[in-house]
Write a protein that holds these residues in place. Structure first.
Motif, PDB file in Angstrom:
ATOM      1  N   ALA A 211       7.611  -8.798  -2.169  1.00 17.44           N
ATOM      2  CA  ALA A 211       6.472  -8.572  -2.789  1.00 17.44           C
ATOM      3  C   ALA A 211       5.306  -8.559  -1.937  1.00 17.44           C
ATOM      4  O   ALA A 211       5.171  -9.203  -0.858  1.00 17.44           O
ATOM      5  CB  ALA A 211       6.152 -10.125  -3.431  1.00 17.44           C
ATOM      6  N   VAL A 212       4.383  -7.843  -1.915  1.00 17.40           N
ATOM      7  CA  VAL A 212       3.248  -7.465  -1.137  1.00 17.40           C
ATOM      8  C   VAL A 212       1.844  -7.137  -1.798  1.00 17.40           C
ATOM      9  O   VAL A 212       2.018  -6.813  -2.965  1.00 17.40           O
ATOM     10  CB  VAL A 212       3.585  -5.933  -0.337  1.00 17.40           C
ATOM     11  N   ARG A 213       1.050  -7.979  -1.121  1.00 15.58           N
ATOM     12  CA  ARG A 213      -0.434  -7.932  -1.575  1.00 15.58           C
ATOM     13  C   ARG A 213      -1.391  -6.773  -0.921  1.00 15.58           C
ATOM     14  O   ARG A 213      -1.727  -6.836   0.055  1.00 15.58           O
ATOM     15  CB  ARG A 213      -1.228  -9.229  -1.494  1.00 15.58           C
ATOM     16  N   PRO A 214      -1.281  -5.441  -1.490  1.00 15.69           N
ATOM     17  CA  PRO A 214      -1.650  -4.214  -0.678  1.00 15.69           C
ATOM     18  C   PRO A 214      -3.206  -4.488  -0.429  1.00 15.69           C
ATOM     19  O   PRO A 214      -3.629  -3.832   0.635  1.00 15.69           O
ATOM     20  CB  PRO A 214      -1.307  -3.104  -1.589  1.00 15.69           C
ATOM     21  N   GLY A 215      -4.004  -5.009  -1.244  1.00 20.29           N
ATOM     22  CA  GLY A 215      -5.279  -5.002  -0.936  1.00 20.29           C
ATOM     23  C   GLY A 215      -5.809  -5.852   0.280  1.00 20.29           C
ATOM     24  O   GLY A 215      -6.797  -5.991   0.706  1.00 20.29           O
TER      25      GLY A 215
ATOM     26  N   ASP B 112      -1.530   1.149   7.998  1.00 15.35           N
ATOM     27  CA  ASP B 112      -0.440   1.129   8.890  1.00 15.35           C
ATOM     28  C   ASP B 112       0.530   0.055   8.575  1.00 15.35           C
ATOM     29  O   ASP B 112       1.510   0.360   8.540  1.00 15.35           O
ATOM     30  CB  ASP B 112      -0.812   1.046  10.248  1.00 15.35           C
ATOM     31  N   ALA B 113      -0.110  -1.295   8.158  1.00 14.74           N
ATOM     32  CA  ALA B 113       1.094  -2.192   7.345  1.00 14.74           C
ATOM     33  C   ALA B 113       1.363  -1.789   6.326  1.00 14.74           C
ATOM     34  O   ALA B 113       2.907  -2.009   6.110  1.00 14.74           O
ATOM     35  CB  ALA B 113       0.293  -3.580   7.505  1.00 14.74           C
ATOM     36  N   ARG B 114       0.706  -1.151   5.422  1.00 15.59           N
ATOM     37  CA  ARG B 114       1.339  -0.843   3.976  1.00 15.59           C
ATOM     38  C   ARG B 114       2.489   0.221   4.469  1.00 15.59           C
ATOM     39  O   ARG B 114       3.351   0.084   3.639  1.00 15.59           O
ATOM     40  CB  ARG B 114       0.154  -0.456   3.392  1.00 15.59           C
ATOM     41  N   ALA B 115       2.221   1.182   5.090  1.00 17.43           N
ATOM     42  CA  ALA B 115       3.120   2.601   5.721  1.00 17.43           C
ATOM     43  C   ALA B 115       4.534   1.680   6.133  1.00 17.43           C
ATOM     44  O   ALA B 115       5.473   2.045   5.660  1.00 17.43           O
ATOM     45  CB  ALA B 115       2.459   3.149   6.531  1.00 17.43           C
ATOM     46  N   ASP B 116       4.597   0.572   6.956  1.00 13.77           N
ATOM     47  CA  ASP B 116       5.445   0.339   7.590  1.00 13.77           C
ATOM     48  C   ASP B 116       6.332  -0.692   6.568  1.00 13.77           C
ATOM     49  O   ASP B 116       7.533  -0.336   6.456  1.00 13.77           O
ATOM     50  CB  ASP B 116       5.087  -0.560   8.784  1.00 13.77           C
ATOM     51  N   TYR B 117       5.755  -1.197   5.762  1.00 16.56           N
ATOM     52  CA  TYR B 117       6.410  -2.146   4.826  1.00 16.56           C
ATOM     53  C   TYR B 117       7.107  -1.061   3.572  1.00 16.56           C
ATOM     54  O   TYR B 117       8.027  -1.293   3.243  1.00 16.56           O
ATOM     55  CB  TYR B 117       5.559  -3.078   3.949  1.00 16.56           C
ATOM     56  N   ALA B 118       6.339  -0.010   3.238  1.00 16.07           N
ATOM     57  CA  ALA B 118       6.931   1.006   2.540  1.00 16.07           C
ATOM     58  C   ALA B 118       8.287   1.434   3.311  1.00 16.07           C
ATOM     59  O   ALA B 118       9.153   1.902   2.456  1.00 16.07           O
ATOM     60  CB  ALA B 118       6.008   2.090   2.372  1.00 16.07           C
ATOM     61  N   ALA B 119       8.105   1.677   4.548  1.00 14.79           N
ATOM     62  CA  ALA B 119       9.175   2.401   5.181  1.00 14.79           C
ATOM     63  C   ALA B 119      10.389   1.206   4.971  1.00 14.79           C
ATOM     64  O   ALA B 119      11.812   1.639   4.852  1.00 14.79           O
ATOM     65  CB  ALA B 119       9.089   2.508   6.663  1.00 14.79           C
ATOM     66  N   LEU B 120      10.151  -0.030   5.247  1.00 15.87           N
ATOM     67  CA  LEU B 120      11.293  -1.155   4.933  1.00 15.87           C
ATOM     68  C   LEU B 120      12.021  -1.077   3.564  1.00 15.87           C
ATOM     69  O   LEU B 120      12.918  -1.069   3.381  1.00 15.87           O
ATOM     70  CB  LEU B 120      10.745  -2.428   5.151  1.00 15.87           C
TER      71      LEU B 120
END
Length: 877
Positions: free
Chosen positions: A680-684, A689-697
């Motif tokens: 679970a991620v709160r993208p706002g 760059d953090a969102r991109a890294d979590y997307a990669a995970l």
């Protein structure tokens, strides 16, 4: 006759061209993102033969490479049944230990370590009344003889001792420090920390089996197994040895022992016994981080159910520049922090934010991605100890492990509510019950003597169990709030018999619930009803305290229920202590300690171990625990296999996060305590760059991370691979993160990705919860970097500590022989070749737009979304 439709060749050419293009670009992208080292295949079983007196024995170790802190199975055939002198092991048994070092050349044709470098000899120094050793066979003590002829004699050590007085074989640490005296309780290892197997029994059929706890440099730094070592410019994890020493019944002159009434075996590290040792190399994953120095770490936090999977994925992602920390935290606390802490990053949960009583979902977007399917289990270590008069077939299995038991929700409720007579230790003595404990007087002493349990597990009618707080009167449970605990209580409440028992209705044999757990307020001494529907922990509600009977402790040295039944830190710790058969109960009063206090007697005695715990499926697999078959809603007893977990996941339902509930897992083959874990991620609240890294995970977790296997990066045992639908949902969630365009997102997002609330569909019959929830309104603030730190965390947070630090095998990124230089051209070529074959693979619809992941979590759109002309369309299944 086959009819060819018009335009079929045209469609094939279009698919061929698209497939080739996509394949080439995908191959190039994969090559760019490839890690700098590849993991070797998982270790296979190794079988070796004995020698001399033991030449007919065959020893098999089920796993010898890619090891971390875990249990491996050692089994053997062709042995002579073990004999006893009273209760002590006498002849024909097996001893096992872990050692470090190079070949000592003591056994030609079978390389192995020096006996001075083996972790062995830490048996109890006091209270040996029930211990089955003779203080020679379970220690490093030897008698010197220039020309030894008896087991336990030594041609080197002990020469300085007076006649008849034993010497000791020294222990040398990997650091070079050496212990020469008092080795039985030395500064490196003792009875509570050693992994040695002093006594492993050979059964009547000549077979034997033992689970051996392998220790890395984190648990046993004096052995150094898995620690990085450099040689000739190459760094590799240190290998170690598993050493097996069979004990027999012949002296070295080939004649049998003359006296069968006494214990004859000597120390396995004596020069005489050492000649019979069998050494098997053990190869470890590297202990410590294999992440590039200076890389930013993306924190992840939450459910213990995903811990082993994330640890494995970390090892594969680190060499490619992706560093993800992991901190274990109960799911309820994870949801609370994720909803309020804008620097939280990514959390693992089995339920949506706002699902807990008294909470509501936060405003703004929350992105959910299914990443793992596992569950809670009842794990155990139980050995058969036949009663006098037991049938011959039962007596022949003495000392062997019980492989399976059946449990109902009511039986588990009895254990969790401290309702067995001996759970409240000392409340019933000599047939008399203490004030307020009349309810316990006629209850079974423990699980093993419960008629309900025996009806489901008939062999226990012939087994003897010391029914104390350290055995079968309670479950070893973890402290704190968790969704796993909630699932257990929900499973109990889904069963009519269990609900009635909790309300105060006796079972068919007259057993009653401990009233402090009664759901009937009129029966509960607290005046309040116990409400398991709202419980997500394992409370110890009974206030019973007493001086444990038989301890001779003073009257003010009382123990209470958390003393009799201590909590463990987490489910991983529960599995580890169950493997060690150590319940942590400090049951022995030591008046000589300063100050006088209770102390632990250590692990239970071999041959009569009985420990049960609530743990997770991955930890149970890791430490080789047997697991119970639990009765599900359909009335079927089901083990936590991958198939049973998958079957349960089909019943998942819910709007944003589809949950598996025990009451709804109605298929006969569904495991009732299965759970889906979501990222679970709160993208706002995150920068681009953090969102991109979590997307990669998420992309990795939904792809290579769902391939089962022991190699770093694979999905460990104890997990079921996610269905295609769930993996696709995780990939869409990754896209939603990557292309998030909320009002408070920052940084250079690329592409035309959707905004929040892109997918809020409910369950689809396979456990596919929604990818995102909420609208596009921001959470306030200017965004955060997810709490990244400059360097990766050195230690995982769950019990076992450094035992579960990120482990990885293979070369470091700076290795001059790095094969990555071939990755780009070869990857592109293979990608193009794969593209040519793609049109003929069939079976999967091409989803557009098609994006290929690049290093750093970026993506490139290879084929945009478009609509084919009507004449080129084809109806796909």
């Amino acid at each position: 006759m086959i009819r060819r439709r018009p335009g079929r060749v045209r469609r094939a050419l279009i698919r061929l061209l698209a497939g080739a293009t996509v394949g080439a670009l995908a191959g190039l992208a994969v090559a760019q993102a490839a890690p700098s080292a590849t993991a070797a295949p998982a270790g296979s079983a190794v079988t070796v033969a004995g020698r001399g007196e033991f030449k007919d024995m065959r020893f098999t170790v089920d796993r010898t490479s890619h090891l971390t802190s875990q249990a491996i199975k050692v089994s053997w055939t062709g042995g002579t049944p073990t004999t006893f002198a009273g209760t002590s092991f006498n002849t024909d048994f097996v001893q096992i230990m872990q050692c470090w070092g190079d070949d000592d050349h003591s056994v030609p044709g079978n390389p192995g370590p020096p006996r001075t470098q083996c972790q062995y000899g830490a048996s109890p120094t006091t209270d040996r009344g029930n211990w089955p050793g003779n203080q020679l066979d379970d220690t490093r003590q030897v008698f010197y003889s220039a020309d030894p002829t008896n087991y336990g004699e030594d041609n080197r050590y002990g020469a300085a001792q007076p006649p008849g007085v034993p010497g000791e074989v020294p222990f040398k640490s990997v650091t070079g420090e050496t212990v020469t005296t008092n080795t039985q309780n030395n500064r490196f290892f003792n009875h509570n920390t050693t992994n040695e197997v002093d006594f492993a029994r050979t059964g009547a059929n000549g077979h034997g089996e033992e689970y051996f706890e392998v220790q890395t440099a984190n648990e046993a730094p004096h052995l150094g197994c898995g620690a990085p070592v450099s040689q000739n410019g190459v760094t590799k994890p240190r290998s170690c040895w598993l050493v097996i020493v069979p004990q027999g019944r012949l002296d070295l002159d080939g004649k049998p022992y003359a006296d069968h009434s006494q214990v004859n075996a000597g120390s396995p590290v004596s020069s005489t016994n050492w000649q019979n040792r069998i050494a098997i190399p053990l190869r470890f994953n590297q202990v410590g981080s294999n992440c590039p120095l200076g890389s930013d770490e993306r924190p992840t936090t939450g459910s213990e159910l995903v811990a082993d999977a994330v640890t494995s994925w970390q090892a594969a992602l680190c060499p490619s520049g992706k560093v993800y920390g992991y901190t274990e935290l109960g799911e309820p606390d994870t949801r609370s922090r994720l909803g309020t802490d804008k620097t939280f990053g990514l959390g693992f949960t089995t339920r949506a934010l706002g699902a807990d009583d008294g909470t509501s979902a936060p405003s703004g977007t929350t992105t959910y991605a299914p990443v793992a399917l596992s569950g809670a289990v009842i794990g155990f270590t139980i050995e058969r100890r036949p009663k006098a008069g037991a049938p011959e077939d039962i007596r022949k299995q003495a000392g062997t492990k019980v492989e399976s038991i059946r449990l109902t929700p009511r039986l588990v409720a009895k254990l969790l509510t401290e309702s067995y007579r001996n759970s409240t230790w000392g409340s019933v003595l000599g047939g008399k019950a203490a004030h307020g404990y009349g309810w316990a007087k006629n209850n079974p002493a423990g699980l093993a003597s419960d008629p309900e349990f025996i009806a489901l597990n008939p062999e226990f009618a012939y087994l003897s169990v010391a029914e104390t707080p350290a055995t079968d009167t309670d479950l070893m449970t973890a402290l704190g709030h968790s969704d796993s605990a909630r699932a257990v209580w929900q499973w109990i409440l889904a069963d009519k018999e269990a609900r009635q028992f909790l309300s105060g209705v006796s079972d068919d044999w007259g057993m009653r619930v401990d009233p402090y757990y009664s759901t009937n307020a009129d029966l509960n001494p607290s005046g309040l009803a116990f409400e398991p529907a709202h419980v997500d922990e394992y409370p110890k509600s009974d206030p019973w305290c007493t001086v444990p009977p038989g301890t001779d402790a003073p009257k003010d040295a009382r123990q209470c229920m958390t003393d009799f039944h201590p909590y463990v830190d987490d489910m991983h710790a529960g599995a580890l202590h169950t493997r060690r058969a150590d319940t942590l109960w400090k049951s022995t009063w030591d008046p000589l300690s300063n100050p006088p206090a209770y102390r632990s007697p250590g692990p239970q005695t071999v041959g009569s171990r009985f420990v049960i715990t609530v743990t997770d499926a991955a930890s149970a697999e890791r430490y080789g625990l047997q697991t119970a078959r639990l009765r599900n809603t359909a009335g079927t007893f089901v083990a936590p296999t991958a198939t049973a977990l998958t079957e349960a996941a089909k019943s998942a339902s819910g709007k944003d996060v589809a949950e598996i509930t025990p009451a709804n897992a109605k298929a006969k083959g569904a495991y009732p305590l299965a759970q889906l874990v979501y990222a679970a991620v709160r993208p706002g609240s995150l920068k681009a760059d953090a969102r991109a890294d979590y997307a990669a995970l998420l992309r990795y977790a939904a792809g290579a991370g769902q391939v089962s296997g022991a190699d770093p990066g694979r999905l460990p045992d104890g997990y079921a691979p996610l269905s295609r639908t769930l993996r696709d949902r995780a990939l869409r969630a990754a896209d939603a993160l990557l292309h998030y365009k909320g009002p408070h997102s920052t940084g250079g997002d690329s592409g035309s990705g959707g905004t929040g609330g892109a997918d809020t569909s409910g369950g689809t019959g396979d456990g596919s919860g929604g990818a995102t929830s909420g609208g596009t309104s921001g959470d306030g603030g200017t965004g955060a970097d997810g709490g990244a730190s400059a360097t990766p965390s050195a230690q995982a947070s769950y019990d076992g500590g450094k035992a579960v630090e990120t482990t990885a095998a293979g070369n470091t990124p700076a290795d001059p022989a790095n094969p990555l230089r071939y990755a780009v051209p070869v990857g592109a070529a293979l990608g193009a070749f794969a593209g040519l074959g793609a049109p003929f693979a069939g079976g999967t619809r091409l989803r557009l737009p098609l994006r290929v992941p690049l290093p750093g979590g970026r993506t490139v759109t290879v084929v945009p979304a478009f609509t084919l002309p009507e004449r080129l369309r084809r109806r796909l299944p």
